[in-house]
Design a protein around this motif. Structure first.
Motif, PDB file in Angstrom:
ATOM      1  N   PRO A   1     -48.896  -2.379 -11.350  1.00  0.00           N
ATOM      2  CA  PRO A   1     -48.359  -1.364 -10.436  1.00  0.00           C
ATOM      3  C   PRO A   1     -49.490  -0.779  -9.591  1.00  0.00           C
ATOM      4  N   PRO A   2     -49.133  -0.059  -8.514  1.00  0.00           N
ATOM      5  CA  PRO A   2     -50.176   0.559  -7.687  1.00  0.00           C
ATOM      6  C   PRO A   2     -51.073   1.469  -8.536  1.00  0.00           C
ATOM      7  N   LEU A   3     -52.348   1.464  -8.202  1.00  0.00           N
ATOM      8  CA  LEU A   3     -53.332   2.288  -8.910  1.00  0.00           C
ATOM      9  C   LEU A   3     -53.813   3.403  -7.991  1.00  0.00           C
ATOM     10  N   ALA A   4     -54.262   4.499  -8.595  1.00  0.00           N
ATOM     11  CA  ALA A   4     -54.850   5.589  -7.830  1.00  0.00           C
ATOM     12  C   ALA A   4     -56.116   5.073  -7.150  1.00  0.00           C
ATOM     13  N   PRO A   5     -56.446   5.612  -5.975  1.00  0.00           N
ATOM     14  CA  PRO A   5     -57.682   5.174  -5.315  1.00  0.00           C
ATOM     15  C   PRO A   5     -58.880   5.334  -6.246  1.00  0.00           C
ATOM     16  N   GLY A   6     -59.765   4.361  -6.179  1.00  0.00           N
ATOM     17  CA  GLY A   6     -60.967   4.393  -7.008  1.00  0.00           C
ATOM     18  C   GLY A   6     -61.500   2.991  -7.223  1.00  0.00           C
ATOM     19  N   THR A   7     -62.559   2.937  -8.008  1.00  0.00           N
ATOM     20  CA  THR A   7     -63.182   1.658  -8.326  1.00  0.00           C
ATOM     21  C   THR A   7     -62.991   1.400  -9.810  1.00  0.00           C
ATOM     22  N   TYR A   8     -62.511   0.205 -10.127  1.00  0.00           N
ATOM     23  CA  TYR A   8     -62.159  -0.169 -11.490  1.00  0.00           C
ATOM     24  C   TYR A   8     -62.883  -1.444 -11.896  1.00  0.00           C
TER      25      TYR A   8
END
Length: 165
Positions: free
Chosen positions: A131-138
């Motif tokens: 599903p869509p993820l919150a903005p950021g780096t993973y």
């Protein structure tokens, strides 16, 4: 005894990699050998493509041996739902795990099982959309659980960095 251990040591160390947990450390998109058998190496490489609809994860398995390799896999619960490989784990860049969404009910996966034989040098690409993820780096880790050549394996790719804007 020493003569016996030296030839067997790489096999034993490789077996530990098959059954171990998720890797830690710097994430780079590179293939890793995840088979204990030198005669039938199965390698994995992961990729991820974020979009407004979610993150599409691709795990590419390659039969690096000179022999056909039978793969068998089944649906399992991963990332909040039932699905086929690739299985995925996410973490913030600082190492904090990202939890999958939950449905609030206990999931049992349908008894879906697939068998595929890879010819020497052949690849198999497996995809999953998160599903869509919150903005950021993973940091994303993808793997395959199943059997290869009749033996249980976990074939895991090196982690990749995913930037969601």
């Amino acid at each position: 005894m020493r003569r016996l251990l030296l030839p067997v040591l790489p096999f034993l160390l490789g077996s530990c990699a098959l059954l171990g947990g998720l890797p830690t450390g710097r994430a780079e998109p590179a293939p890793v050998t995840a088979s204990a058998e030198a005669a039938a190496p199965l390698t994995a490489q992961a990729g991820a493509m974020p979009s407004p609809q979610g993150v599409t994860v691709t795990l590419t398995l390659r039969n690096g041996s000179g022999q056909p390799l039978g793969l068998r896999y089944a649906a399992q619960v991963n990332w909040g739902s039932c699905g086929l490989p690739p299985y995925v784990a996410l973490a913030q860049v600082d190492g904090t795990p990202v939890s999958a969404p939950t449905s609030g009910e206990r999931l049992t996966c349908p008894e879906l099982q697939f068998t595929r034989t890879l010819a020497p040098g052949e690849t198999l690409s497996l995809k999953r959309t998160l599903p869509p993820l919150a903005p950021g780096t993973y940091t994303l880790t993808a793997w395959f659980d199943g059997t290869a050549g009749g033996e249980p394996v976990r074939v895991q790719a090196m982690p990749v960095i995913v930037e969601v804007k």
